[in-house]
Design a protein around this motif. Sequence first.
Motif, PDB file in Angstrom:
ATOM      1  N   ILE A 175       0.867  -1.175   0.000  1.00 26.30           N
ATOM      2  CA  ILE A 175       0.000   0.000   0.000  1.00 26.30           C
ATOM      3  C   ILE A 175       0.905   1.226   0.000  1.00 26.30           C
ATOM      4  O   ILE A 175       1.848   1.310   0.801  1.00 26.30           O
ATOM      5  N   PRO A 177       1.823   5.494   0.200  1.00 27.78           N
ATOM      6  CA  PRO A 177       1.444   6.542   1.148  1.00 27.78           C
ATOM      7  C   PRO A 177       0.122   7.225   0.818  1.00 27.78           C
ATOM      8  O   PRO A 177      -0.638   7.583   1.721  1.00 27.78           O
ATOM      9  N   GLU A 180      -2.602   5.077   1.958  1.00 27.81           N
ATOM     10  CA  GLU A 180      -2.679   5.117   3.417  1.00 27.81           C
ATOM     11  C   GLU A 180      -3.480   6.342   3.869  1.00 27.81           C
ATOM     12  O   GLU A 180      -4.335   6.249   4.772  1.00 27.81           O
ATOM     13  N   THR A 181      -3.221   7.491   3.248  1.00 27.42           N
ATOM     14  CA  THR A 181      -3.922   8.722   3.605  1.00 27.42           C
ATOM     15  C   THR A 181      -5.408   8.621   3.280  1.00 27.42           C
ATOM     16  O   THR A 181      -6.262   9.017   4.086  1.00 27.42           O
ATOM     17  N   THR A 183      -7.323   5.905   2.863  1.00 32.11           N
ATOM     18  CA  THR A 183      -8.067   4.878   3.602  1.00 32.11           C
ATOM     19  C   THR A 183      -7.982   5.069   5.110  1.00 32.11           C
ATOM     20  O   THR A 183      -8.839   4.578   5.852  1.00 32.11           O
ATOM     21  N   TRP A 185      -5.580   3.767   6.773  1.00 29.60           N
ATOM     22  CA  TRP A 185      -4.889   2.568   7.245  1.00 29.60           C
ATOM     23  C   TRP A 185      -3.392   2.674   6.931  1.00 29.60           C
ATOM     24  O   TRP A 185      -3.013   3.073   5.843  1.00 29.60           O
ATOM     25  N   GLY A 186      -2.547   2.275   7.886  1.00 29.89           N
ATOM     26  CA  GLY A 186      -1.111   2.229   7.655  1.00 29.89           C
ATOM     27  C   GLY A 186      -0.693   0.874   7.131  1.00 29.89           C
ATOM     28  O   GLY A 186      -1.402  -0.125   7.327  1.00 29.89           O
ATOM     29  N   SER A 187       0.454   0.816   6.480  1.00 28.86           N
ATOM     30  CA  SER A 187       0.919  -0.447   5.906  1.00 28.86           C
ATOM     31  C   SER A 187       1.130  -1.515   6.969  1.00 28.86           C
ATOM     32  O   SER A 187       0.883  -2.698   6.726  1.00 28.86           O
TER      33      SER A 187
END
Length: 278
Positions: A175, A177, A180-181, A183, A185-187
Motif C-alpha cells: 500500500i 502513502p 494510506e492517507t 483509507t 490505514w497504515g501499511s
Amino acid sequence: MSAVPSGGLSVLDPNWAVAPRVLVAEDERLLAEELRDRLLRLNYAVVGLAASADEAVRLAETELPDLVLMDVHLKGVRDGIDAAAEVTARLGVPVIFLTAHTDTGTVERARATGPYGYLVKPVRERELDITVRMALHKFALETRLKESEERFVTTLLSIGDGVIAVDQGGRVTFINPVAETLTGWGSVDVVGQPISEVIVLADERTREPIPNPVMAALREHGVVTIGDHALLRRRDGSEVPVDDSAAPVRDRLGNVAGAVLVFRDVTEQRVARRALLK
C-alpha cells in the motif's frame, strides 16, 4: 560492490573484463593454497585465505570480494556456516560452501544461510569453475531483479494516486502513502489483511454497498472500474468520493498471481461538476 564484472560481459564469459574477486575460507592450509592456485589458473582473483570464521568475516569486510568459498568446518568457536550467515546478511556477498560432510543437520544449517552452491571435497577444477561461474551469474541476475523491484516500488511510492496490491487470495501485499492517507490505514496494519477490510465502498446516492473491485478483478481476470458516485469508507468512519479501477496481475505463464487497485480522491471534481451543472 557487485558480482557483475565491469565492461558488460556475461559472467559466463571466460574473458573477464575484471577478474571476479574470490575469498577462500579453508582451515587446511594445503587445500586452501591448492584452491587459490586453481582459481588463479581459471582467471579469478584471490583476495585472501582465511582459516577461521572470524578471519573470514574480517577479510570479507576489508576486501569486499565478489564471492566467498567457505569451508563448513573452520578453526575457532564459530564455524563456516556462522561466518556465511554474517557475510551474507551484513555484506550481501554470495557464498559457496566447501564440505566433506553431507549429514542432514549440516546441510539444513547451511541451507538456511541461502548459499549459492555446494562443493564436496576433493574439489575438481572443472566443477569448481562451473560452480563459481553459475553462482556469480545467479547473483548478478538477482541483483538486477532487486534493483528493478526497488525502482518499481519507488515509483509507486511517489505517484499521486493511491495504489494497493494484493496476492491471489485478496490479501494486501503493498500500500503506498497516498492510499494510506485516503483509507486511513497504515501499511503495518493492512499488509496481510483481506482487501475487503481496507476498501469498503458504497453508492453515494443509494447507500448500497458496491462490490469490491479487487475481488471482482481476481474472479473475472480482467479490469474492473466502479464508475461514478462511489464513496470510500475510511478507517475512522468518514467517507471520501473516489474513482478507481482494479486489474489482475499475471505471472510469466499468464496465471493470475494477484491484483492491483489504483484510486484517487475526486472531491474537487465532484464539486466542480456540481457547480457547472448548477
